[in-house]
Design a protein around this motif. Structure first.
Motif, mmCIF file in Angstrom:
data_model
loop_
_atom_site.group_PDB
_atom_site.id
_atom_site.type_symbol
_atom_site.label_atom_id
_atom_site.label_comp_id
_atom_site.label_asym_id
_atom_site.label_seq_id
_atom_site.Cartn_x
_atom_site.Cartn_y
_atom_site.Cartn_z
ATOM 1 N N TYR A 247 86.722 -43.667 101.065
ATOM 2 C CA TYR A 247 87.647 -44.799 101.009
ATOM 3 C C TYR A 247 86.984 -46.003 101.664
ATOM 4 O O TYR A 247 86.549 -45.919 102.812
ATOM 5 C CB TYR A 247 88.952 -44.441 101.734
ATOM 6 C CG TYR A 247 89.624 -43.225 101.119
ATOM 7 C CD1 TYR A 247 90.597 -43.376 100.133
ATOM 8 C CD2 TYR A 247 89.256 -41.931 101.480
ATOM 9 C CE1 TYR A 247 91.190 -42.268 99.538
ATOM 10 C CE2 TYR A 247 89.847 -40.816 100.887
ATOM 11 C CZ TYR A 247 90.807 -40.992 99.916
ATOM 12 O OH TYR A 247 91.384 -39.900 99.319
ATOM 13 N N VAL A 248 86.894 -47.110 100.924
ATOM 14 C CA VAL A 248 86.197 -48.296 101.423
ATOM 15 C C VAL A 248 87.173 -49.466 101.491
ATOM 16 O O VAL A 248 87.927 -49.704 100.539
ATOM 17 C CB VAL A 248 85.012 -48.658 100.502
ATOM 18 C CG1 VAL A 248 84.342 -49.947 100.967
ATOM 19 C CG2 VAL A 248 84.007 -47.512 100.451
ATOM 20 N N ILE A 249 87.178 -50.165 102.620
ATOM 21 C CA ILE A 249 87.999 -51.378 102.766
ATOM 22 C C ILE A 249 87.071 -52.525 103.129
ATOM 23 O O ILE A 249 86.200 -52.379 103.987
ATOM 24 C CB ILE A 249 89.058 -51.215 103.880
ATOM 25 C CG1 ILE A 249 89.902 -49.978 103.621
ATOM 26 C CG2 ILE A 249 89.961 -52.442 103.954
ATOM 27 C CD1 ILE A 249 89.714 -48.912 104.659
ATOM 28 N N HIS A 250 87.279 -53.656 102.478
ATOM 29 C CA HIS A 250 86.422 -54.818 102.712
ATOM 30 C C HIS A 250 87.287 -56.068 102.874
ATOM 31 O O HIS A 250 88.065 -56.404 101.990
ATOM 32 C CB HIS A 250 85.461 -54.977 101.518
ATOM 33 C CG HIS A 250 84.651 -56.237 101.559
ATOM 34 N ND1 HIS A 250 84.187 -56.864 100.429
ATOM 35 C CD2 HIS A 250 84.217 -56.993 102.602
ATOM 36 C CE1 HIS A 250 83.510 -57.950 100.773
ATOM 37 N NE2 HIS A 250 83.514 -58.051 102.076
ATOM 38 N N LEU A 251 87.169 -56.732 104.017
ATOM 39 C CA LEU A 251 87.882 -57.989 104.262
ATOM 40 C C LEU A 251 86.890 -59.141 104.287
ATOM 41 O O LEU A 251 85.813 -59.030 104.886
ATOM 42 C CB LEU A 251 88.614 -57.940 105.610
ATOM 43 C CG LEU A 251 89.662 -56.853 105.795
ATOM 44 C CD1 LEU A 251 90.349 -57.017 107.153
ATOM 45 C CD2 LEU A 251 90.697 -56.889 104.679
ATOM 46 N N THR A 252 87.278 -60.242 103.654
ATOM 47 C CA THR A 252 86.374 -61.386 103.578
ATOM 48 C C THR A 252 87.215 -62.667 103.517
ATOM 49 O O THR A 252 88.367 -62.626 103.084
ATOM 50 C CB THR A 252 85.428 -61.209 102.353
ATOM 51 O OG1 THR A 252 84.642 -62.370 102.179
ATOM 52 C CG2 THR A 252 86.202 -60.963 101.090
#
Lengths: 431, 431
Positions: A247-252
């Motif tokens: 599970y990958v989460i990416h905030l930008t």
């Protein structure tokens, strides 16, 4: 797209009571139901760090009785009128909302009024503390196993937007009723709240009833401090050996406070995810990932894109690299006229479909008014969507490249290489 | 309760095409949208055991192209009209549904027609097999960690209603396109399907368009075998040491095929759960459990109650014992008039609120017509609810005691004692 949308007779009204409480309504005499909500401008970003989770805990305590009603009586009163009621806390807002048949809205409004002066009974407080601790454990049991909170903490650093809504086991265990009393007195008031109604309700009657229920409520004087976010570039792998998927989460960073914010909706529709758009065609449709989506979250003074991906552990590195390569291509791939037209169709349908129920409109209208002091009818929103030009979206893509920010990977994979440049101290291994 | 419900001008129509396809619609000229659905009477209970999961896999393959369109073209065509489309497979039904702005429904109906003759391309089949295997892994990663499938398997024994909708890693790995071709040809046809529309659609135009799109579809001749269920009394503890909460699922027999089935809705509202009712007051409100709910699931020829509970592991035994003690008290506690009135308010509000959107009505109408060949307007349902008497609910409680069936506990607890009498061979330890 020529959206053939004939809105029914909907009227928007606003009024401020003498104590500062704003009452707003989108009245729709043909609706089947009435939705009511009290939106209090208090959430996890307003919490002292050592009281993390107190806004959400307070939301729970609102249903646990006050001087007039016990918890049992309060719940029974909602039950009696067949109300579907609920409450939600996020980073910036605590809202108490319900949907009822039209004949019950005056009683429902009285009950909303009972929620904002909880007695914070110590016995109930202890019981509810256990309930919150159980919520935290259930959250950690469910994918992505606390990965979202970790990602926010890393991305926002010391900024209060990085604080968890649920709080931590430590902060929740340490809270006391007196702290909550103090927090409540300093944050909850007519000056930090908006009362919202949608559906089959008469505005003059609503204002009269609101005055009766909330007229004696005293202002609290609270004003949120809006400080700038310093987005952090971080990469973290949290090994969860018994999980079967990664599970990958990416905030930008995303644009905040735009006058033409609907352009960002179109941008995310074009980038896409589970129902179409570029990521759908490049990742989901060919089966490289199980799910991949992008969402836009706006806060006062800042905004983020949140990308989430689920895939087979053995494909995690390849997918991460490919995703960032995809990001880097975005600013050089022109928006095709057809692509924009489809995105407009999608966003427009979504707006119209979401407007079919008073309770769905309530959430949008309440949030927008509380945080942005803005109101748009569905017809006006459709117009704004229609006006966005492809060049504007390209501008935004150039100004907000996605290949940075914080990435957290949770799953059986023990080690992954960051797909973008991260300072050495930015790589964190958790376990 | 005097439900002050003034339904808008809604008309229900049915027609059978020459090939047997039933076309039904609840037409509502004032709605904002149109919802369309093709409900095929095929689900996991129709599967040979060694092909478990094939109905759901086939539903996925429907979007992967046919002789006329590639998968890309098919998805692009949905995207072009801004349709929100989806599909769902359960034990008895596979449905393909969508919501669109009114001007797009004829095109949307054409696209529904494209879904029912998939080419089952071998390359796409392999890709989609991986997607399904990932769905299974994600399901096992999420609470209750496969406990629901296990509970159904134990409760239904050899009966096909015990088969998993997703299938198992073994059956999915073994499926081949030729098997799916055979399954599809023998199960999908106008004689096993219903085409359903709700919202702003003209029925004469709908029938004309349906004839054009589905008129050449050949009947398959399939008829589901309805065999009686032999409910099994079982108790199983599945140890999942890294989980932090204990998850309990309980299946028990419920009345099926009643003429006054709405009495069962009221019964479950009275027993309750997260929003009121007896279990709320006895378990949730005092904080003994995190969640506790009861649902009623009806199938052709049988029905179950499904109770689910989440609580702290150290309280699991105490809560299990207390829950079964609660069950045993049910038949001797009279239904108070006030209790029934509140349940009626709740169920009635729920009916009215769910009727606000064409897409919500679609699910109910399609399912009811396909499986029960019945249609009730919201007004008629409200009338049926109003007519239920407390004695009828007591009768049902006596006839269907809840203290039996199958219980599965998943979580960190290694061993628990069954809270009811289970044959020695009925206690199964998994993990």
């Amino acid at each position: 797209m020529a959206v053939n949308f004939k809105p029914r007779k909907v009227e928007f009204h606003t009024r401020s009571l003498a104590n500062g409480l704003q009452v707003i309504a989108e009245c729709h005499p043909e609706a089947y139901s009435v939705a009511l909500g009290l939106f209090v401008g208090v959430g996890s970003r307003d919490e002292p760090r050592e009281w993390s989770g107190i806004s959400h805990f307070l939301e729970h305590m609102a249903f646990k009785g006050n001087e007039r009603y016990s918890a049992e009586e309060l719940n029974a009163a909602f039950e009696r009128i067949g109300a579907f009621h609920n409450a939600m806390t996020d980073e910036e807002c605590t809202n108490y909302h319900l949907a009822v048949l039209p004949e019950y809205w005056p009683r429902a409004l009285e009950l909303l009024g009972e929620l904002v002066r909880p007695s914070l009974d110590p016995r109930q407080f202890e019981l509810e503390r256990q309930v919150i601790l159980e919520e935290i454990r259930m959250d950690e049991d469910s994918p992505p196993f606390g990965g979202e909170d970790l990602c926010r903490t890393l991305y926002f650093g010391e900024h209060p937007l990085g604080q968890s809504i649920l709080g931590t086991k430590e902060t929740i265990s340490a809270l006391q009723p007196a702290m909550m009393r103090q927090y409540w007195e300093s944050r909850y008031g007519p000056d930090t709240s908006v009362l919202v109604a949608t559906g089959r309700v008469d505005f003059a009657q609503l204002v009269e009833k609101a005055e009766e229920v909330f007229g004696q409520w005293k202002p609290c004087g609270y004003r949120r401090q809006i400080t700038p976010v310093q987005p952090q570039d971080r990469f973290s792998v949290m090994c969860k050996s018994e999980a079967q998927q990664e599970y990958v989460i990416h905030l930008t960073p995303a644009p905040a406070g735009l006058r033409d914010w609907v352009a960002v909706w179109l941008l995310t529709a074009i980038i896409g995810g589970h129902e179409g758009g570029r990521m759908f065609w490049e990742f989901v449709e060919p089966g490289l990932v199980e799910t991949l989506d992008i969402e836009f979250e706006e806060y006062q003074g800042s905004a983020i894109f949140e990308v989430s991906m689920v895939c087979q552990p053995e494909k995690a590195q390849e997918n991460l690299d490919r995703l960032f390569e995809f990001y880097r291509r975005l600013a050089s791939q022109p928006i095709e006229p057809q692509e924009l037209e489809w995105a407009k169709n999608k966003v427009s349908s979504g707006l119209v479909l979401a407007s079919e129920r008073p309770i769905s409109r309530l959430a949008v209208i309440g949030h927008d008014w509380l945080l942005e002091k803005r109101y748009y009818s569905v017809g006006e929103l459709l117009q704004l969507v229609a006006e966005v030009r492809p060049e504007r979206i390209m501008e935004l893509l150039e100004e907000y490249p996605l290949d940075r920010g914080t990435v957290v990977c949770v799953g059986p994979v023990e080690s992954l290489s960051p797909p973008f440049e991260v300072p050495a101290e930015g790589c964190v291994l958790q376990g």
